[in-house]
Write an enzyme that holds these catalytic residues in place. Sequence first.
Site, PDB file in Angstrom:
ATOM      1  CD  GLN A  21      -2.083   0.621  41.242  1.00 57.92           C
ATOM      2  OE1 GLN A  21      -2.348   0.850  40.068  1.00 57.92           O
ATOM      3  NE2 GLN A  21      -1.416  -0.457  41.621  1.00 57.92           N
ATOM      4  CB  CYS A  22      -8.767   4.726  42.360  1.00 58.19           C
ATOM      5  SG  CYS A  22      -9.094   3.149  41.582  1.00 58.19           S
ATOM      6  CB  THR A  37       4.352  22.192  41.861  1.00 59.21           C
ATOM      7  OG1 THR A  37       5.227  21.931  40.754  1.00 59.21           O
ATOM      8  CG2 THR A  37       3.925  23.653  41.851  1.00 59.21           C
ATOM      9  CG  ASP A  38       8.189  18.414  40.679  1.00 60.29           C
ATOM     10  OD1 ASP A  38       7.173  18.740  40.029  1.00 60.29           O
ATOM     11  OD2 ASP A  38       9.323  18.369  40.175  1.00 60.29           O
ATOM     12  CG  ASP A  67      13.970  21.205  41.973  1.00 64.77           C
ATOM     13  OD1 ASP A  67      13.231  20.226  42.232  1.00 64.77           O
ATOM     14  OD2 ASP A  67      13.871  21.871  40.927  1.00 64.77           O
ATOM     15  CB  THR A  85       8.652  26.497  39.463  1.00 62.55           C
ATOM     16  OG1 THR A  85       9.082  25.173  39.138  1.00 62.55           O
ATOM     17  CG2 THR A  85       8.429  27.276  38.174  1.00 62.55           C
TER      18      THR A  85
END
Length: 337
Positions: free
Chosen positions: A272-273, A88-89, A56, A13
């Site tokens: 997952q936390c 950033t992704d 990208d 971006t």
Amino acid sequence: MHNKVLLIYTGGTIGMVQDENGALHPFELERIFEAVPQLKHTTYQIDSCQLKEIIDSSNMNPKVWAEIADIIEREYEKYDGFVVLHGTDTMAYTASALSFMLENVGKPVVLTGSQLPVGMLRSDGRENIICALEIASGQHQVVPEVCIFFEQHLYRGNRSTKVSSENFDAFYSYNYPPLVTAGINIRYKKQHIMPMPDEPMRVRTRMDEHIAVLKLFPGITPQVVQAVLHAEGLKGVIIETYGSGNAPTEQWFLLALQEAAMRGILLIDVTQCKAGGVKLKQYAVSCDLDRIGVISGGDITTEAAVTKLMYLLGNYGDDPQKVKELFEMPLRGEMNL
């Protein structure tokens, strides 16, 4: 003699413009210098280069990681630090991958980007680039790590994760404090920064992509689990479990994992936390995983777990026991014991 920084542009971006339909596309590196005229007044020299193909970051992959690492290796002796402009992704994945690829890195490698293109009036890209370059120049203090700079904070790259798609403070490190905070002054947290390595830098770009991520959820079916565990060529699976490493105790699930382990597939337990980590055997529901031989990922992020497993399989894949031992210990500060 002035310090020198190499700016490596990969896409993302920060360097995009809108076409007539409003979609964002990458532009050439020179436009970034036009959009940030302050770069003409630095006390250090900035050189720049870009990848053969600007992408990208959603298209990021291990071949591109290797290309970035190869550039840094080739130019390592000429520069005091490196800034990688990146979308950033997948920035946290790339920062984690580079941290493993660049063994004994003794100079700052700072990834940064922006939520708005640098040419836009309200872009966060200008401040991010300026601060990232300032830190990478090593004029104040050398940070011998692969890092992410975003919205006033420098984080260890392999501890970082993207937390917002719309706020300027898009990244956070839940299990490790910032290395640098940039306000009116740039404040270095020396106690959190990796020590200078004793050995020369070595680059290892071999990554084995034959891994999978299995995210558990209530109601997950045997068919889904078996489909992942029987993917062709599979060598390792990162299992995103609940809480401190807990998983279902249903017989079919445990048998599926046990059978995969017997076939030589490495099984990694990560939580997952966002904060905290895996503590196998803390609860009865995780004791079965420990018995099967599932490897604890501790407080590692999923991004770092993915890239660490690729790295270890790529370099030590013929010795599964060594891969297991190395995964359970911090190699680049990516986890606490």
